[in-house]
Design a protein around this motif. Structure first.
Motif, PDB file in Angstrom:
ATOM      1  N   PHE A 111      -4.496   9.440   6.766  1.00 20.02           N
ATOM      2  CA  PHE A 111      -3.500   8.379   6.878  1.00 20.02           C
ATOM      3  C   PHE A 111      -2.170   8.869   6.309  1.00 20.02           C
ATOM      4  O   PHE A 111      -2.134   9.404   5.192  1.00 20.02           O
ATOM      5  CB  PHE A 111      -3.943   7.131   6.110  1.00 20.02           C
ATOM      6  CG  PHE A 111      -5.237   6.556   6.645  1.00 20.02           C
ATOM      7  CD1 PHE A 111      -5.232   5.691   7.717  1.00 20.02           C
ATOM      8  CD2 PHE A 111      -6.455   6.906   6.082  1.00 20.02           C
ATOM      9  CE1 PHE A 111      -6.417   5.181   8.231  1.00 20.02           C
ATOM     10  CE2 PHE A 111      -7.642   6.399   6.569  1.00 20.02           C
ATOM     11  CZ  PHE A 111      -7.623   5.537   7.654  1.00 20.02           C
ATOM     12  N   VAL A 112      -1.114   8.683   7.095  1.00 18.65           N
ATOM     13  CA  VAL A 112       0.238   9.035   6.631  1.00 18.65           C
ATOM     14  C   VAL A 112       0.951   7.729   6.291  1.00 18.65           C
ATOM     15  O   VAL A 112       1.051   6.843   7.139  1.00 18.65           O
ATOM     16  CB  VAL A 112       1.005   9.819   7.714  1.00 18.65           C
ATOM     17  CG1 VAL A 112       2.443  10.054   7.275  1.00 18.65           C
ATOM     18  CG2 VAL A 112       0.303  11.143   8.002  1.00 18.65           C
TER      19      VAL A 112
ATOM     20  N   ILE B 214      -1.641  10.837   2.888  1.00 21.16           N
ATOM     21  CA  ILE B 214      -0.430  11.653   2.712  1.00 21.16           C
ATOM     22  C   ILE B 214       0.756  10.691   2.723  1.00 21.16           C
ATOM     23  O   ILE B 214       0.906   9.913   3.676  1.00 21.16           O
ATOM     24  CB  ILE B 214      -0.279  12.685   3.857  1.00 21.16           C
ATOM     25  CG1 ILE B 214      -1.527  13.581   3.932  1.00 21.16           C
ATOM     26  CG2 ILE B 214       0.961  13.540   3.649  1.00 21.16           C
ATOM     27  CD1 ILE B 214      -1.567  14.466   5.158  1.00 21.16           C
ATOM     28  N   ALA B 215       1.563  10.721   1.664  1.00 19.83           N
ATOM     29  CA  ALA B 215       2.678   9.776   1.547  1.00 19.83           C
ATOM     30  C   ALA B 215       4.002  10.527   1.638  1.00 19.83           C
ATOM     31  O   ALA B 215       4.080  11.713   1.301  1.00 19.83           O
ATOM     32  CB  ALA B 215       2.587   9.025   0.226  1.00 19.83           C
ATOM     33  N   THR B 216       5.016   9.796   2.088  1.00 21.00           N
ATOM     34  CA  THR B 216       6.346  10.397   2.178  1.00 21.00           C
ATOM     35  C   THR B 216       7.052  10.258   0.815  1.00 21.00           C
ATOM     36  O   THR B 216       6.459   9.826  -0.169  1.00 21.00           O
ATOM     37  CB  THR B 216       7.161   9.746   3.310  1.00 21.00           C
ATOM     38  OG1 THR B 216       7.126   8.341   3.131  1.00 21.00           O
ATOM     39  CG2 THR B 216       6.590  10.113   4.665  1.00 21.00           C
ATOM     40  N   ALA B 217       8.342  10.593   0.809  1.00 20.29           N
ATOM     41  CA  ALA B 217       9.040  10.784  -0.472  1.00 20.29           C
ATOM     42  C   ALA B 217       9.161   9.522  -1.312  1.00 20.29           C
ATOM     43  O   ALA B 217       9.287   9.613  -2.538  1.00 20.29           O
ATOM     44  CB  ALA B 217      10.416  11.361  -0.211  1.00 20.29           C
ATOM     45  N   ALA B 218       9.131   8.335  -0.704  1.00 15.82           N
ATOM     46  CA  ALA B 218       9.235   7.114  -1.518  1.00 15.82           C
ATOM     47  C   ALA B 218       8.114   7.090  -2.553  1.00 15.82           C
ATOM     48  O   ALA B 218       8.306   6.627  -3.684  1.00 15.82           O
ATOM     49  CB  ALA B 218       9.152   5.890  -0.612  1.00 15.82           C
TER      50      ALA B 218
ATOM     51  N   GLY C 228      -5.713  11.313  -5.811  1.00 17.03           N
ATOM     52  CA  GLY C 228      -6.071  12.072  -4.610  1.00 17.03           C
ATOM     53  C   GLY C 228      -5.013  12.033  -3.519  1.00 17.03           C
ATOM     54  O   GLY C 228      -5.098  12.785  -2.547  1.00 17.03           O
ATOM     55  N   VAL C 229      -3.997  11.151  -3.680  1.00 16.43           N
ATOM     56  CA  VAL C 229      -2.951  11.065  -2.658  1.00 16.43           C
ATOM     57  C   VAL C 229      -2.109  12.346  -2.692  1.00 16.43           C
ATOM     58  O   VAL C 229      -1.807  12.873  -3.762  1.00 16.43           O
ATOM     59  CB  VAL C 229      -2.056   9.825  -2.905  1.00 16.43           C
ATOM     60  CG1 VAL C 229      -0.830   9.840  -1.999  1.00 16.43           C
ATOM     61  CG2 VAL C 229      -2.849   8.545  -2.708  1.00 16.43           C
ATOM     62  N   VAL C 230      -1.771  12.826  -1.512  1.00 19.88           N
ATOM     63  CA  VAL C 230      -0.856  13.968  -1.396  1.00 19.88           C
ATOM     64  C   VAL C 230       0.488  13.406  -0.944  1.00 19.88           C
ATOM     65  O   VAL C 230       0.524  12.581  -0.032  1.00 19.88           O
ATOM     66  CB  VAL C 230      -1.384  15.000  -0.371  1.00 19.88           C
ATOM     67  CG1 VAL C 230      -0.377  16.116  -0.161  1.00 19.88           C
ATOM     68  CG2 VAL C 230      -2.715  15.576  -0.828  1.00 19.88           C
ATOM     69  N   ALA C 231       1.561  13.819  -1.572  1.00 20.16           N
ATOM     70  CA  ALA C 231       2.865  13.281  -1.183  1.00 20.16           C
ATOM     71  C   ALA C 231       3.896  14.398  -1.127  1.00 20.16           C
ATOM     72  O   ALA C 231       3.720  15.458  -1.747  1.00 20.16           O
ATOM     73  CB  ALA C 231       3.301  12.209  -2.183  1.00 20.16           C
TER      74      ALA C 231
END
Ligand code: GLY
Length: 994
Positions: free
Chosen positions: A224-225, A253-257, A274-277
């Motif tokens: 999930f992005v 996977i998260a964006t810069a916010a 565990g989130v990758v950002a």
């Protein structure tokens, strides 16, 4: 423009000293009012405020002579878009600010404030990483716009070889704007957006739960992005924890916010484990380190000595840079910022505060100055292009128990690498700990689930009424359980076992095929797109029309389809049928063996056996006659030499094998009837209106209709027994002329019905059987890889043998193979033995001959001409003479020279022998008939001859005496008077003294 950021030398002491100067200059400097809108209730907002204040102070500490001085006006947005808009209006209308620095918390807040700034021509400098659409007077001091973040996000997917992702974005134009950029970037790494869901900024928890359930049920993708503001993303993560979606197997996977989140609470961090950002990369410079020290101290002072204040994050640095840029732009002389004023709005004005906003006279100039500003900031190079900052690199962070941890970097040039100076060596990210895994567990999720609901897979299998080797579903009466077995089941089980992760599945019988209803394999396949089954395992052919609906694995059986027909018998005849038992090569090899053996026997026997003597023509005849008469064991010639006898034993044995094999093969050809297909031409069947069969439910029926078979001429069958029965009855008696089916079925049928049926006509192209999965399912390529592994190893062969037996157990194609001709290969061993025996015998004989006759041979002295040729010819001539020591000639000699023999009789015999020898040598082409005649005569008369009067000479010595010999030989009175040799063992032992 190009101001430089203060170096480390701009220490606290210097700043303090310069601060005094600033205070002195401040009075003279033209004030430039800059509004700052922050959520001052949040930790991040308070940090940004400190950072912004420090930036302005630092700027004027360094640029003490600046003609302008930024005066900051702070307003609290409380993290609310409406409050932020109100603050912006207040700043423009009442505080008459010429620019606004905005640390927005949501996309809506950022967009509203930007629009108000645009209306009043007041540049809005936004530094926080929230998705926001650009407006004419907005300047993004964060590089985290949609398109620039899509590439590093895609880089993360590419790094872990995930093939699909679900995009969850904020329900706003700026939130959705990442979708096309992400789709493009993912295509570049061989991935795609499998699903997409928009999440409203103010969504309730129920709404968030519904979104999460929908995306997990709609697709098997588990990557999930998340592209939304931090506040919304944090709420989503918490709901995902509750929904069990922050567990093993999921990837976020998260964006810069999210990546640039400032001051997260322990609960937030726990939810994000565990989130990758991704976040903009701030190089670790000396200036940044110096600032960090000062910032921490200042923040503690500003927050009443609060402890536990972490180091400044990239957004804190960017807030500093934004304020520095505002001060720098305001200082530009040419911009003429000083003396600015707001002009009243043009035309009629409405009753609202917004309508009454004036237009900044300096806005455009200030906007240009801001866009032209470039310097080395704390967060990297500050350079605005197209209204937004250019980001040279992104940092990839992984949220662990203690907060975000850097696991790699992304640059446009090098892509993903563990370090910036790694220069894209392709090592990928450092160890990432994904949701649900322990800190030390660095397993990488496969990025997809077997079924959307995450349950065990439901695998449909066809219930067949025949050809159970492929799939069989039956009820075991002893255990009262349904048993599902067969070749296809074993292949699937083995393929799943070969996967590097466990897969849970259960087979569900599909009773829809045949059995009195009109179901087909099409309906079986349709279970998958109809979401009634997660896959189909069975004897399902891969066809183009099915592939439009589902994905197939690699085929695991033979491909193609054809027909079986009954065979009819035919006896083989023909004018040269007798030649058929042996192949042409074997005929030629046999001929060569005959001639060679005959020649070797002749060579051995020629000197010692009168039956192998005569004129050259006679001797050629003897060679051929002798060799070929052995074929029927009718050779008349007796052989004398033991070598010949030895060779004859071997040769006669070889001939015996050859002739009996020939006889057996010919007999079988004459007695066994050849089986021919009753029909081979499909068009004949169509034109003749014959009935043809197919397997019930199979796609083959559709293919037959496409070939112009009439529907009424098609009959379906289920078992090999039904095939055999229909074929044996024939088209006119309620059966069929041919049964069409896929090759694997036909082979099973022919293996069970060896006699009377054969495969005929062309084999139409097909792809074989494959396992069915939903379209886009990542399992299809995974299982395909496993099938290839099974095929390359031994497993597939073992499974095939288990269900179909050893290959070639039956004739297979139904045509009798016993009529095949015998080949040279079949007899190569026999020919090898005879050739070796003949060669050895020949060599032994020649060696013995040369050794025994060495004195005579050595004495050969060539005259004129080629020495070797003469010597060779002399040897041949010597060889051609009778060996008078041979028992046969010795006996003859004794009888000829016996005292009891009357002289005239003896004389006649000798004369006849001489004539015979002379003729032989003449025919042989020897030099001079008369001399040869004389030599022969002498030799045949006696192996010895006197040298001169009373002197014994070997015939060879005499012969090579040429003219003298010739003369002597032609003089009758010089003939030696023959005496009985005293030593019968050999002439060579006699003294040859002159
Ligand atoms: N094997 C029969 C079919 O796939 O239609």
């Amino acid at each position: 423009m190009g101001t430089r950021f203060p170096s480390a030398a701009a220490s606290l002491v210097a700043l303090w000293v310069l601060g005094a100067l600033v205070g002195h200059r401040a009075a003279a400097a033209e004030p430039v009012r800059v509004g700052v809108i922050l959520d001052l209730a949040s930790v991040a907002g308070r940090r940004w405020r400190t950072s912004i204040r420090m930036a302005v102070e630092d700027y004027y500490a360094v640029h003490a002579n600046s003609t302008t001085r930024v005066e900051l006006r702070f307003r609290d947005s409380s993290g609310d878009a409406v409050a932020a808009v109100s603050a912006a209006v207040d700043l423009i209308k009442n505080a008459q600010v010429q620019a606004i620095i905005h640390g927005a918390q949501t996309a809506a807040e950022a967009e509203f404030v930007a629009h108000i700034g645009g209306r009043a021509h007041v540049p809005v400098l936004s530094f926080s990483a929230v998705p926001a659409a650009p407006t004419p007077f907005s300047v993004r001091a964060s590089a985290d716009d949609d398109s620039s973040q899509a590439a590093p996000v895609a880089g993360v997917l590419g790094n872990f070889r995930w093939r699909a992702a679900v995009l969850l974005h904020e329900d706003s134009p700026s939130g959705a704007a990442i979708a096309p950029a992400l789709a493009d970037a993912l295509r570049g790494v061989g991935a795609s957006v499998a699903h997409r869901a928009a999440v409203p900024a103010g969504a309730s928890d129920d709404r968030l739960d519904a979104v999460l359930y929908r995306v997990s049920a709609a697709t098997t993708t588990r990557v999930f992005v998340v592209h939304m503001s931090l506040t919304l993303a944090l709420r989503l993560f918490r709901r995902a924890v509750t929904a069990g979606m922050m567990s093993e197997g999921y990837v976020w996977i998260a964006t810069a916010a999210v990546g640039e989140a400032d001051a997260l609470s322990p609960e937030d961090i726990d939810a994000m484990r565990g989130v990758v950002a991704v976040r903009r990369y701030a190089p670790p410079t000396r200036q940044a380190a110096d600032f960090a020290k000062r910032f921490t101290a200042r923040l503690q002072r500003d927050n009443d000595g609060a402890r536990d204040i972490p180091v400044p994050t990239v957004s804190t640095l960017r807030a500093y840079d934004a304020a520095w840029a505002a001060a720098a732009a305001a200082a530009v002389e040419e911009a003429g910022i000083s003396g600015s004023a707001f002009e009243p709005p043009e035309g009629s004005t409405g009753p609202t505060e917004l309508d009454q906003l004036g237009v900044s006279a300096t806005g455009e100039k200030l906007l240009k100055a801001l866009r032209d500003t470039a310097f080395d900031g704390l967060a990297g190079k500050f350079r605005v292009l197209d209204g937004k900052l250019q980001a040279p690199a992104y940092e990839i962070v992984n949220f662990a128990a203690e907060g975000p941890r850097t696991v790699g970097l992304w640059t446009r040039k090098s892509g993903i690498s563990p370090e910036l100076d790694n220069d894209g060596s392709g090592e990928g990210l450092k160890d990432v700990v994904f949701p649900g895994l322990e800190q030390s567990d660095i397993r990488v999720p496969k990025g997809w689930a077997f079924s959307p609901a995450g349950q065990e897979l439901v695998i449909a299998v066809p219930v067949k009424h025949g050809f159970w080797e492929f799939v069989q579903v039956y009820n075991d009466t002893t255990t009262n359980r349904t048993v599902i077995s067969g070749y296809c089941i074993d292949v699937f089980d083995a393929a799943i076992k070969a996967l590097p992760y466990p897969v849970y599945y259960r087979y569900e019988p599909f009773y829809g095929i045949g059995g009195g209803n009109s179901g087909s394999y099409e309906q079986l396949v349709d279970l998958v797109p109809g979401q009634k089954a997660d896959a189909v395992v069975g004897d399902v052919a891969i066809t183009g029309s099915r592939m439009a609906e589902v994905d197939f694995t690699m085929p695991f059986t033979e491909s193609g389809w054809s027909m079986v027909v009954a065979v009819q018998s035919q006896t083989a005849t023909g004018m040269f049928f007798f030649l058929k038992p042996l192949t042409p090569a074997l005929w030629l090899a046999s001929l060569a063996a005959f001639i060679f053996t005959g020649f070797v026997i002749w060579v051995i026997e020629h000197r010692i056996n009168p039956e192998f003597r005569g004129t050259p023509l006679q001797q050629f005849g003897i060679i051929f006659h002798f060799a070929f008469s052995t074929l029927v064991f009718a050779h008349r010639e007796n052989v004398e030499s033991n070598l010949s006898k030895f060779l004859m034993v071997i040769w006669v044995f070889a001939v015996l094998i050859l002739t009996s094999s020939y006889t057996a093969s010919l007999t079988s050809m004459l007695t066994v009837q050849k089986l021919n297909p009753s029909v081979t031409d499909v068009n004949y069947l169509i034109n003749n209106g014959d009935y043809v069969g197919y397997q019930e439910g199979s796609f083959v029926a559709g293919e037959l209709l496409k070939m112009n078979f009439d529907q009424s001429k098609l009959r379906s069958y289920r078992t090999p027994a039904e095939y055999a029965d229909a074929l044996s009855r024939g088209s006119d008696n309620g059966g069929v002329a041919a049964v069409f089916d896929e090759v694997p079925y036909l082979k099973i049928f022919l293996s069970q019905y060896c006699d009377g049926y054969t495969m005929a006509g062309p084999v139409y192209k097909g792809t074989g059987f494959g396992f069915v999965f939903p379209k886009g399912s990542p399992m299809a390529p995974e299982v395909s890889r496993a099938i290839v592994g099974l095929t390359e190893g031994y497993d597939m062969g073992l499974i095939e043998r288990k269900w179909f037996g050893a290959p070639g157990a039956c004739g297979g194609d139904g045509v009798d193979a016993s009529t095949a001709s015998l080949t040279l290969w079949n007899f190569s061993g026999l020919f090898l033995i005879t050739a070796v025996a003949s060669s050895i015998v020949l060599i032994v004989y020649l060696a013995t001959f040369v050794y025994r006759e060495r004195h005579e041979l050595r004495a050969a002295e060539p005259g004129s001409g080629s020495v070797s040729l003469k010597r060779f010819r002399a040897w041949l001539q010597h060889y051609d003479r009778k060996d008078m020591t041979a028992p046969h000639f010795k006996q003859q000699f004794w009888s000829d020279s016996s005292p009891s023999t009357n002289g005239s009789s003896h004389g006649k015999k000798r004369e006849r022998a001489e004539q015979e020898e002379a003729t032989a040598m003449r025919d042989f082409g020897g030099p001079g008939a008369s001399s040869l005649s004389d030599h022969s005569r002498m030799d045949s008369a006696s192996p010895l001859e006197r040298k001169g009067s009373g002197e014994l000479r070997t015939p060879f010595e005499q012969r090579i005496g040429e003219g003298a010999t010739e003369k002597r030989a032609s003089t009758p009175e010089r003939k030696p008077s023959l005496k009985v040799p005293q030593n019968t063992e050999g002439r060579k032992k006699l003294p040859l003294s002159p």
